[in-house]
Design a protein around this motif. Structure first.
Motif, short mmCIF file in Angstrom:
data_model
loop_
_atom_site.label_atom_id
_atom_site.label_comp_id
_atom_site.label_asym_id
_atom_site.label_seq_id
_atom_site.Cartn_x
_atom_site.Cartn_y
_atom_site.Cartn_z
N THR A 27 0.83 -1.19 0.00
CA THR A 27 0.00 0.00 0.00
C THR A 27 0.87 1.25 0.00
O THR A 27 2.04 1.22 0.37
CB THR A 27 -0.92 0.02 1.23
OG1 THR A 27 -0.11 -0.02 2.42
CG2 THR A 27 -1.85 -1.18 1.22
N VAL A 28 0.27 2.35 -0.41
CA VAL A 28 0.97 3.64 -0.42
C VAL A 28 1.12 4.16 1.01
O VAL A 28 2.18 4.64 1.41
CB VAL A 28 0.22 4.65 -1.30
CG1 VAL A 28 0.86 6.03 -1.18
CG2 VAL A 28 0.18 4.19 -2.74
N ASP A 29 0.05 4.05 1.79
CA ASP A 29 0.07 4.55 3.16
C ASP A 29 0.68 3.52 4.11
O ASP A 29 0.71 2.32 3.83
CB ASP A 29 -1.34 4.90 3.60
CG ASP A 29 -1.94 6.03 2.77
OD1 ASP A 29 -1.17 6.91 2.34
OD2 ASP A 29 -3.16 6.01 2.54
N ALA A 30 1.09 4.00 5.28
CA ALA A 30 1.70 3.12 6.28
C ALA A 30 0.68 2.19 6.92
O ALA A 30 1.03 1.11 7.39
CB ALA A 30 2.39 3.96 7.35
N SER A 31 -0.56 2.61 6.95
CA SER A 31 -1.62 1.76 7.51
C SER A 31 -2.75 1.63 6.51
O SER A 31 -2.89 2.44 5.59
CB SER A 31 -2.14 2.34 8.83
OG SER A 31 -2.76 3.60 8.61
N THR A 32 -3.56 0.60 6.70
CA THR A 32 -4.67 0.32 5.77
C THR A 32 -5.96 0.20 6.57
O THR A 32 -6.03 -0.55 7.56
CB THR A 32 -4.43 -1.00 5.02
OG1 THR A 32 -3.20 -0.90 4.29
CG2 THR A 32 -5.57 -1.29 4.06
N ARG A 77 -8.20 -1.04 11.30
CA ARG A 77 -7.00 -0.38 10.78
C ARG A 77 -5.81 -1.30 11.04
O ARG A 77 -5.54 -1.69 12.18
CB ARG A 77 -6.77 0.97 11.44
CG ARG A 77 -5.49 1.66 10.89
CD ARG A 77 -5.48 3.14 11.16
NE ARG A 77 -5.63 3.42 12.58
CZ ARG A 77 -6.15 4.55 13.07
NH1 ARG A 77 -6.62 5.45 12.22
NH2 ARG A 77 -6.24 4.74 14.36
N ASP A 79 -1.79 -1.86 10.84
CA ASP A 79 -0.50 -1.15 10.79
C ASP A 79 0.48 -2.02 9.99
O ASP A 79 1.31 -2.73 10.54
CB ASP A 79 0.01 -0.93 12.22
CG ASP A 79 1.30 -0.12 12.25
OD1 ASP A 79 1.66 0.46 11.20
OD2 ASP A 79 1.95 -0.09 13.31
N GLY A 82 2.93 -0.15 4.93
CA GLY A 82 2.98 -0.16 3.47
C GLY A 82 3.27 -1.51 2.85
O GLY A 82 3.32 -1.63 1.61
N GLU A 121 -8.31 1.78 -1.26
CA GLU A 121 -7.11 1.77 -2.08
C GLU A 121 -7.09 0.58 -3.04
O GLU A 121 -6.48 0.65 -4.11
CB GLU A 121 -5.87 1.73 -1.18
CG GLU A 121 -4.56 1.95 -1.93
CD GLU A 121 -3.36 2.07 -1.00
OE1 GLU A 121 -2.23 1.87 -1.46
OE2 GLU A 121 -3.57 2.39 0.19
#
Length: 577
Positions: A27-32, A77, A79, A82, A121
């Motif tokens: 993923t682009v973000d650190a968390s999903t 969420r 953690d 990415g 995403e």
């Protein structure tokens, strides 16, 4: 970097659990943030599917546990910093309906909306589904299959492709315009399966010809036939039909099954492709409001019957009988004069799908009134255009626009009808859709029909009509706002004990007959939350609330000609305008 979400589903029939593994890419973000749908498209009520989740855990590709935080009833969420990760969980599957999940020793069935997480995403990415069925079980799904994987081009397509599995899941097959159609049947097979399959083929062929082709490469009917139950849910290339054995055994059982199948198949176009803006890419976490359900569902109810007649599966007399039943159902609901059809569509989430004891007095069904309005609109357009145009053309025009990539507006049906009729229809739509006044049935005269009001003939409805209430055994479930029970202060939930000093039963009213009407009022004893109460009630003769659609006396040749053009769809241009 993987470009798909990989999914594995393993049924555990003895525990009624589906075990699910979902592998998400980097993923682009650190968390999903993972989200679980709260409703199933096509069934407009928040069902809280996440309540069946259990045993949730997340790990990275090295099998190391990752931190997971609950953000709400249906959100997690993760953690994952990415990195790609795997989500594992189980789902209890004990709710047998067309919109949820069910698993036992005989079969498994799941809807994607009630089964899978998604992230914003990755929602657009391909989703690959692999099933680990028990030995001797087969699986059926409308998705394309490559090796062991079913391939969905997005989460939305995955959600729109339910899965049936079990020893029975080897399909019956037929072809329509060269396109394969499959039927998977769970439950005792009917003795007339050949006739049933032929009827389904006639339905599909008639509708394919109506729209000028088929918009899929394969279609799947999933039929659930337990002892009891009724329902249906549409998908873009499949449908699920719940039709109990008791229903099939009734006098018109096969006919009613064909109407259900016709309804869900017509949704291939109307609702799944010709649709409201809010339903094209639905918000799976919140209600998606639209004022178009009168056309999406009511129009489908109208054509399920009309096209089955054109397919040779209903006689003209039976067609009119079914429409008479719809008209009578509308007439019996006081709420038709309280709520407009657009409002009924908008409030489907809280009204139609969450009825209570007073719902009939305050609202109306967009299925029922929508069907009647579509019938009247069809005849009105025919009248305005001297039988050259019809509601058929409205649907052809809308389908053409969808094929051309147009996004339809909330007013798409109204605008298309105006274009087809070449006349202003604002008065018709304002009256039929946006007011709660009684409908105008004058356009029935165009085809030589009229509505005749008759009293009910079934002995089973004496208690409802004479007392102005509905009963389940001796328990009051509904009170009519203009009936004797309402005037006597009876409430839903009351338990009737005695009338005129005799133990109460619905059959008692039949025996009282006219004598009771001459000796008013009568003493009625009842329980309310454990308290013994009594009141005086004045019985009334049955109101004339059964509406019968019938030919006028001595219809003119012009009316007879218009009637045949309408019913048989003759004399019309095909799929353009």
């Amino acid at each position: 970097m993987p470009s798909a979400v990989e999914i594995g589903v393993t049924p555990r029939p003895h525990a009624q659990l589906f075990e699910v593994r979902m592998s998400f890419p980097e993923t682009v973000d650190a968390s999903t943030v993972l989200r679980f749908p709260v409703w199933t498209p096509g069934s407009y009520v928040v069902r809280e599917h996440a309540r069946y989740l259990q045993d949730i855990r997340v790990e990275n590709l090295q099998k190391q546990a990752l931190p997971v935080e609950r953000l709400g009833k249906n959100r997690l969420r993760v953690d994952n910093q990415g990195q790609a990760f795997q989500l594992h969980y189980a789902l209890w599957a004990a709710e047998l309906s067309v919109r949820t999940n069910h698993l036992d020793d005989s079969h498994g069935f799941f809807n994607g909306a009630a089964t899978f997480f998604f992230s914003e995403e990755t929602r657009h990415l391909p989703h690959h589904l692999q099933l680990q069925c028990p030995p001797g079980w087969f699986a059926a799904c409308a998705l394309a299959q490559v090796g062991p994987h079913y391939l969905a081009n997005s989460f939305d397509q995955l959600v729109d492709s339910p899965v049936e599995m079990g020893p029975h899941a080897q399909p019956f097959c037929f072809s329509v315009l060269g396109i394969p159609h499959e039927v998977v049947w769970w439950g005792a097979l009917p003795s007339n399966m050949d006739s049933l399959l032929l009827g389904l083929k006639n339905i599909c062929t008639t509708q394919a010809q109506f729209f000028g082709g088929l918009p899929f490469e394969r279609y799947l009917f999933i039929v659930h036939a337990p002892n009891e139950g009724h329902g249906g849910l549409e998908h873009r290339a499949s449908s699920t039909l719940l039709f109990g054995q008791k229903n099939l055994a009734q006098e018109n059982g096969l006919e009613n099954f064909f109407c259900l199948a016709s309804h869900e198949y017509f949704h291939v176009w109307n609702a799944k492709r010709i649709s409201a803006p809010s339903l094209k890419k639905p918000d799976f976490e919140n209600e998606c409001y639209t004022r178009m359900l009168w056309a999406l569902e009511g129009g489908t109810c109208y054509y399920e019957k009309l096209l089955n007649f054109r397919a040779g599966l209903l006689s003209e007399a039976r067609l009119f009988q079914l429409w008479s039943e719809t008209l009578s159902e509308l007439a019996a609901v006081p709420g038709r004069l309280k709520m407009s059809l657009e409002e009924a569509s908008l409030l489907a989430w809280t009204h139609h799908y969450r009825p209570h004891a007073n719902s009939r007095n305050t609202g109306v069904s967009y299925y029922v009134k929508g069907e009647v309005v579509c019938l009247l609109l069809d005849l009105y357009i025919r009248q305005l255009t001297d039988n050259q145009r019809s509601l058929d053309h409205v649907f052809h025009l809308l389908w053409k626009r969808v094929q051309q990539g147009e996004t339809l507006s909330e007013k798409a049906f109204e605008h298309a009808a105006v274009q087809v009729a070449c006349a202003p229809l604002e008065t018709f739509f304002n009256h039929s859709l946006r007011s709660a006044q009684e409908l105008d049935f004058s356009c029935l005269q165009h085809v030589g029909l009229e509505i005749c009001l008759k009293p009910p003939t079934s002995s089973t409805c004496h208690h409802r009509l004479c007392l102005g209430m509905h009963l389940q055994e001796n328990n009051v479930t509904y009170v009519h706002p203009q009936g004797p029970a309402y005037e006597a202060g009876i409430h839903p939930g009351d338990q009737l004990l005695a009338l005129k000093g005799q133990k109460f039963s619905p059959q008692l009213l039949t025996g009282l007959g006219a004598q009771a009407l001459e000796n008013m009022p009568l003493q009625l004893h009842y329980f309310r939350r454990g308290r013994l109460l009594q009141t005086s009630i004045a019985l009334q003769p049955p109101p004339r609330e059964v509406w019968v659609l019938r030919p006028v006396e001595n219809p003119s040749p012009t009316q007879q000609h218009a009637l045949q053009l309408w019913l048989k769809g003759l004399g019309e241009s095909t799929h353009g305008n």
